[in-house]
Structure formats: C-alpha cells, structure tokens
Motif scaffolding. Structure first.
Motif, PDB file in Angstrom:
ATOM      1  N   ALA A  18       0.826  -1.204   0.000  1.00 34.05           N
ATOM      2  CA  ALA A  18       0.000   0.000   0.000  1.00 34.05           C
ATOM      3  C   ALA A  18       0.862   1.256   0.000  1.00 34.05           C
ATOM      4  CB  ALA A  18      -0.929  -0.003   1.211  1.00 34.05           C
ATOM      5  N   LEU A  19       1.937   1.255   0.764  1.00 36.12           N
ATOM      6  CA  LEU A  19       2.828   2.409   0.807  1.00 36.12           C
ATOM      7  C   LEU A  19       3.481   2.647  -0.549  1.00 36.12           C
ATOM      8  CD1 LEU A  19       3.998   4.568   2.695  1.00 36.12           C
ATOM      9  CD2 LEU A  19       5.801   2.971   3.286  1.00 36.12           C
ATOM     10  N   THR A  20       3.883   1.588  -1.214  1.00 40.20           N
ATOM     11  CA  THR A  20       4.487   1.710  -2.542  1.00 40.20           C
ATOM     12  C   THR A  20       3.489   2.279  -3.544  1.00 40.20           C
ATOM     13  OG1 THR A  20       5.916  -0.179  -2.075  1.00 40.20           O
ATOM     14  CG2 THR A  20       5.641   0.436  -4.374  1.00 40.20           C
ATOM     15  N   LEU A  24       3.645   6.050  -5.406  1.00 46.04           N
ATOM     16  CA  LEU A  24       3.666   6.140  -6.864  1.00 46.04           C
ATOM     17  C   LEU A  24       2.488   6.937  -7.419  1.00 46.04           C
ATOM     18  CD1 LEU A  24       4.823   2.551  -7.834  1.00 46.04           C
ATOM     19  CD2 LEU A  24       6.135   4.669  -7.986  1.00 46.04           C
ATOM     20  N   LEU A  25       1.391   7.018  -6.695  1.00 47.77           N
ATOM     21  CA  LEU A  25       0.237   7.794  -7.138  1.00 47.77           C
ATOM     22  C   LEU A  25       0.417   9.293  -6.965  1.00 47.77           C
ATOM     23  CD1 LEU A  25      -2.794   5.718  -5.840  1.00 47.77           C
ATOM     24  CD2 LEU A  25      -2.164   6.123  -8.210  1.00 47.77           C
ATOM     25  N   THR A  55      -5.049  13.904   0.793  1.00 46.38           N
ATOM     26  CA  THR A  55      -5.385  12.599   1.363  1.00 46.38           C
ATOM     27  C   THR A  55      -4.245  11.610   1.159  1.00 46.38           C
ATOM     28  OG1 THR A  55      -7.704  13.031   0.861  1.00 46.38           O
ATOM     29  CG2 THR A  55      -7.111  10.767   1.360  1.00 46.38           C
ATOM     30  N   LEU A  56      -3.627  11.648  -0.026  1.00 49.52           N
ATOM     31  CA  LEU A  56      -2.494  10.760  -0.295  1.00 49.52           C
ATOM     32  C   LEU A  56      -1.315  11.062   0.626  1.00 49.52           C
ATOM     33  CD1 LEU A  56      -2.535  10.548  -4.195  1.00 49.52           C
ATOM     34  CD2 LEU A  56      -3.165   8.769  -2.575  1.00 49.52           C
ATOM     35  N   VAL A  57      -1.065  12.346   0.881  1.00 52.05           N
ATOM     36  CA  VAL A  57       0.040  12.727   1.761  1.00 52.05           C
ATOM     37  C   VAL A  57      -0.219  12.254   3.187  1.00 52.05           C
ATOM     38  CG1 VAL A  57       1.234  14.707   2.796  1.00 52.05           C
ATOM     39  CG2 VAL A  57       0.773  14.675   0.350  1.00 52.05           C
ATOM     40  N   LYS A  58      -1.447  12.437   3.664  1.00 59.23           N
ATOM     41  CA  LYS A  58      -1.781  12.001   5.026  1.00 59.23           C
ATOM     42  C   LYS A  58      -1.694  10.488   5.169  1.00 59.23           C
ATOM     43  CE  LYS A  58      -4.839  15.873   5.976  1.00 59.23           C
ATOM     44  NZ  LYS A  58      -6.232  16.298   6.169  1.00 59.23           N
ATOM     45  N   SER A  59      -2.185   9.768   4.165  1.00 59.94           N
ATOM     46  CA  SER A  59      -2.128   8.308   4.253  1.00 59.94           C
ATOM     47  C   SER A  59      -0.695   7.797   4.112  1.00 59.94           C
ATOM     48  CB  SER A  59      -3.034   7.674   3.200  1.00 59.94           C
ATOM     49  OG  SER A  59      -2.664   8.100   1.911  1.00 59.94           O
ATOM     50  N   ALA A  64       3.719   5.101   6.633  1.00 59.09           N
ATOM     51  CA  ALA A  64       5.153   5.108   6.926  1.00 59.09           C
ATOM     52  C   ALA A  64       5.401   4.874   8.419  1.00 59.09           C
ATOM     53  CB  ALA A  64       5.776   6.423   6.480  1.00 59.09           C
ATOM     54  N   ILE A  65       4.592   5.498   9.262  1.00 59.35           N
ATOM     55  CA  ILE A  65       4.728   5.291  10.702  1.00 59.35           C
ATOM     56  C   ILE A  65       4.400   3.839  11.058  1.00 59.35           C
ATOM     57  CG2 ILE A  65       3.721   5.890  12.943  1.00 59.35           C
ATOM     58  CD1 ILE A  65       3.445   8.774  11.851  1.00 59.35           C
TER      59      ILE A  65
END
Length: 80
Positions: A18-20, A24-25, A55-59, A64-65
């Motif tokens: 999911a992080l990858t 990439l999005l 939303t992408l930045v927050k997720s 990452a955490i």
C-alpha cells in the motif's frame, strides 16, 4: 506467539504494498510554470489538505509510521 508473528508479517506486507502504491500515485512537488504566473496561490493550492493529493500525503505519513513500528516490533526477539 507464532500466530501473532504471522499476522503481523501479513499486515507488514500489506502495508509495504500500500505504501508503494500510494507513493507512486502522488504527483511531483515541482510546480513548474505555475509559480511564474502565481498559480501556486490558487484555490487548489490553498485547499490542498482537502483534495485527493492531501489525502495521499496524510495516508503516506500514516503508512510510513505503521511501517516503522511494525519493522521494529518484528525485529524484536520476542517471537523467538
């Protein structure tokens, strides 16, 4: 204990994928020619947190955490 380790490893693998995908999005941070004409202060620039990019930045931060915490927990020798 082995079941807990397996569950955490599955969550860790899902988190990695999911992080990858989310990274990439995301669009690049360079504004391009928009900074010349003052486009950076537009409506979309001011309300960035409510947009899809926000939303992408927050997720990304959340995942990452979660990635770091799960990596640290799985690296402990508690499950041995």
């Amino acid at each position: 204990m082995e079941i807990l380790k397996m569950v955490l490893m599955i969550i860790f693998a899902i988190d990695c994928i999911a992080l990858t995908v989310i990274v990439l999005l995301q669009e690049g941070k360079s504004a391009g020619l928009g900074t010349i004409g003052g486009m950076a202060d537009s409506y979309w620039g001011q309300n960035k947190g409510r947009s899809m990019e926000g939303t992408l930045v927050k997720s990304t931060k959340f995942l990452a955490i979660l990635f770091i915490v799960l990596a640290a927990v799985l690296n402990l020798n508690v499950f041995a």
